[in-house]
Design an enzyme around this catalytic site. Structure first.
Site, short mmCIF file in Angstrom:
data_model
loop_
_atom_site.label_atom_id
_atom_site.label_comp_id
_atom_site.label_asym_id
_atom_site.label_seq_id
_atom_site.Cartn_x
_atom_site.Cartn_y
_atom_site.Cartn_z
N TYR A 260 50.52 38.47 46.42
CA TYR A 260 51.10 39.85 46.39
C TYR A 260 52.40 39.62 45.86
O TYR A 260 53.03 40.80 45.48
CB TYR A 260 50.64 40.51 47.63
CG TYR A 260 49.53 40.86 47.78
CD1 TYR A 260 48.76 42.39 47.62
CD2 TYR A 260 48.24 40.15 48.93
CE1 TYR A 260 47.99 42.36 47.19
CE2 TYR A 260 47.41 41.45 48.79
CZ TYR A 260 46.96 41.81 48.61
OH TYR A 260 45.47 42.24 48.16
N ASP B 192 50.20 50.75 42.96
CA ASP B 192 51.68 50.14 42.11
C ASP B 192 52.79 51.18 42.46
O ASP B 192 53.49 50.71 41.83
CB ASP B 192 51.75 49.78 40.79
CG ASP B 192 50.78 51.15 40.35
OD1 ASP B 192 51.05 51.96 39.92
OD2 ASP B 192 49.40 50.60 38.79
N HIS C 9 43.12 52.98 47.62
CA HIS C 9 43.15 51.72 48.03
C HIS C 9 44.83 50.94 49.26
O HIS C 9 44.93 50.11 48.84
CB HIS C 9 43.38 51.01 47.17
CG HIS C 9 41.45 51.00 46.47
ND1 HIS C 9 41.24 50.63 44.76
CD2 HIS C 9 40.80 51.17 47.23
CE1 HIS C 9 40.06 51.28 45.29
NE2 HIS C 9 39.30 51.38 46.48
N CYS D 56 56.21 41.44 62.22
CA CYS D 56 56.27 43.36 62.86
C CYS D 56 57.28 42.51 64.64
O CYS D 56 57.65 41.37 64.61
CB CYS D 56 54.79 43.05 63.35
SG CYS D 56 54.76 44.43 64.65
N THR E 268 38.65 54.79 35.81
CA THR E 268 39.11 54.07 36.43
C THR E 268 36.94 53.53 35.94
O THR E 268 36.61 54.02 35.39
CB THR E 268 38.54 54.44 37.29
OG1 THR E 268 38.13 53.72 38.35
CG2 THR E 268 38.27 55.97 37.98
N SER E 269 36.36 52.28 36.83
CA SER E 269 35.15 51.60 36.22
C SER E 269 34.79 51.79 37.16
O SER E 269 33.28 51.58 36.65
CB SER E 269 35.52 50.08 35.44
OG SER E 269 36.32 50.12 36.81
N PRO F 240 38.79 54.79 27.23
CA PRO F 240 38.04 54.64 26.64
C PRO F 240 36.93 54.04 26.11
O PRO F 240 36.58 54.25 24.90
CB PRO F 240 39.15 53.71 26.03
CG PRO F 240 39.88 52.90 26.81
CD PRO F 240 39.84 54.08 27.56
N GLU F 241 36.20 53.58 27.23
CA GLU F 241 35.24 53.08 27.71
C GLU F 241 33.93 53.62 28.00
O GLU F 241 34.20 54.19 28.88
CB GLU F 241 35.14 51.37 28.47
CG GLU F 241 36.31 50.48 27.81
CD GLU F 241 36.01 50.08 26.55
OE1 GLU F 241 34.31 50.08 26.14
OE2 GLU F 241 37.20 49.16 25.96
ZN LIG Z 1 52.37 44.18 65.63
#
Ligand SMILES: [Zn+2]
Length: 295
Positions: free
Chosen positions: A97, A135, A150, A191, A234-235, A260-261
């Site tokens: 990540y 992002d 998400h 944490c 989005t697909s 575009p698709e």
């Molecule tokens: Zn915690």
């Protein structure tokens, strides 16, 4: 441009549709849908996916660019982005990540992101943005009314869900795919409340949508209340976005797909009497669509 030509051009444009700065012709059916929504002061829900970020240079990480070697095995993104993998190898999932987030950090919002900021400024509370992208480019462009279904790379939360809530991702410095994971990294990703691992605030493939972390119910409610669902890049590979497309289709909400698709949303838009597939990218199509919706 000569005088005679200049006189002829608007008549030609009127016959074929309105010509925008990008040089493309706005199709008549699309124009009619957008003008109807504008005249009714309708609510707009924009749903965005990887396509709008791709125009800023961010890959989907679902293909080869997301592959990751752990030990002697090569993992695909659908294996890396899981709670199961995080429980086994939190250090490697974090390393993956941090490499991805490094790519996002160097990317800049584009004309598509900016067009949606303009639309929000003009529509106010009649506008909602639902994005699949983690992002942060919509936020950095200036969008405020955003549901990040998400998650968002800017935040982390306790992997044991101890009640810490979401906090800013600690500054981990510059990273690429080769940066090793250190003892200091482990300490930064602990944490502060219970000592467990912190995790990225993102929805993994083996997890379910929920309201608390991902505003899933709010996003569906906003879709049901919309007069136009504007789908961008989005697909339809994931469940909640597809539900939003189906709500629009079955409730006869206007549905415009910018892509575009061909994809499942463009298919729904084509079958809908109030739908349209605006073929093209977000940077090319959104500025003109926003002008017609809100100028
Ligand atoms: Zn915690």
């Amino acid at each position: 441009m000569g005088g005679a030509h200049a006189l002829a051009a608007p008549a030609l444009a009127a016959a074929r549709g309105t010509r925008y700065q990008s040089g493309m012709v706005m199709e008549e059916k699309l124009k009619a849908i957008l003008e109807e929504v504008r005249a009714a002061r309708g609510r707009v829900l924009a749903l965005t996916g990887a396509g709008i970020s791709a125009e800023s240079g961010i890959p989907t990480f679902r293909g080869r660019e997301g592959y990751w070697v752990v030990g002697s095995r090569n993992y695909v993104p659908q294996e890396m982005a899981t709670k199961e993998m995080f429980d086994r190898r939190p250090d490697e999932v974090w390393r993956w990540y941090l490499y991805r987030f490094g790519v996002c950090r160097t990317a800049e919002p584009n004309a598509g992101h900016r067009a949606l900021v303009t639309l929000e400024a003009r529509l106010g509370e009649r506008f909602t943005l639902v994005t699949q992208n983690i992002d942060g480019l919509h936020r950095r462009a200036g969008s405020k009314r955003v549901y990040t279904i998400h998650g968002d790379a800017a935040w982390v939360r306790c992997a044991d869900e101890c009640g810490l809530g979401r906090i800013d991702q600690p500054d981990m410095g510059r990273r690429d795919a080769a940066t090793p994971f250190t003892r200091e990294d482990r300490a930064r990703l602990t944490c502060p409340r219970c000592g467990a691992w912190l995790r990225p605030h993102v929805l993994w493939f083996d997890e379910c949508y929920d309201e608390e972390n991902y505003s899933a119910d709010s996003a569906l409610r906003a879709a049901g209340a919309a007069d136009l669902v504007l789908v961008v890049g989005t697909s339809g590979a994931t469940n909640l976005p597809m539900q939003i497309g189906e709500i629009a289709f079955f409730r006869r909400i206007a549905l415009v797909d910018v892509n575009p698709e061909e994809n499942p949303f463009s298919e729904l838009a084509r079958r809908s009497p109030r739908g349209f597939h605006a073929r093209g990218g977000a940077c090319e199509r959104l500025p003109g669509i926003v002008e017609l919706l809100s100028a």
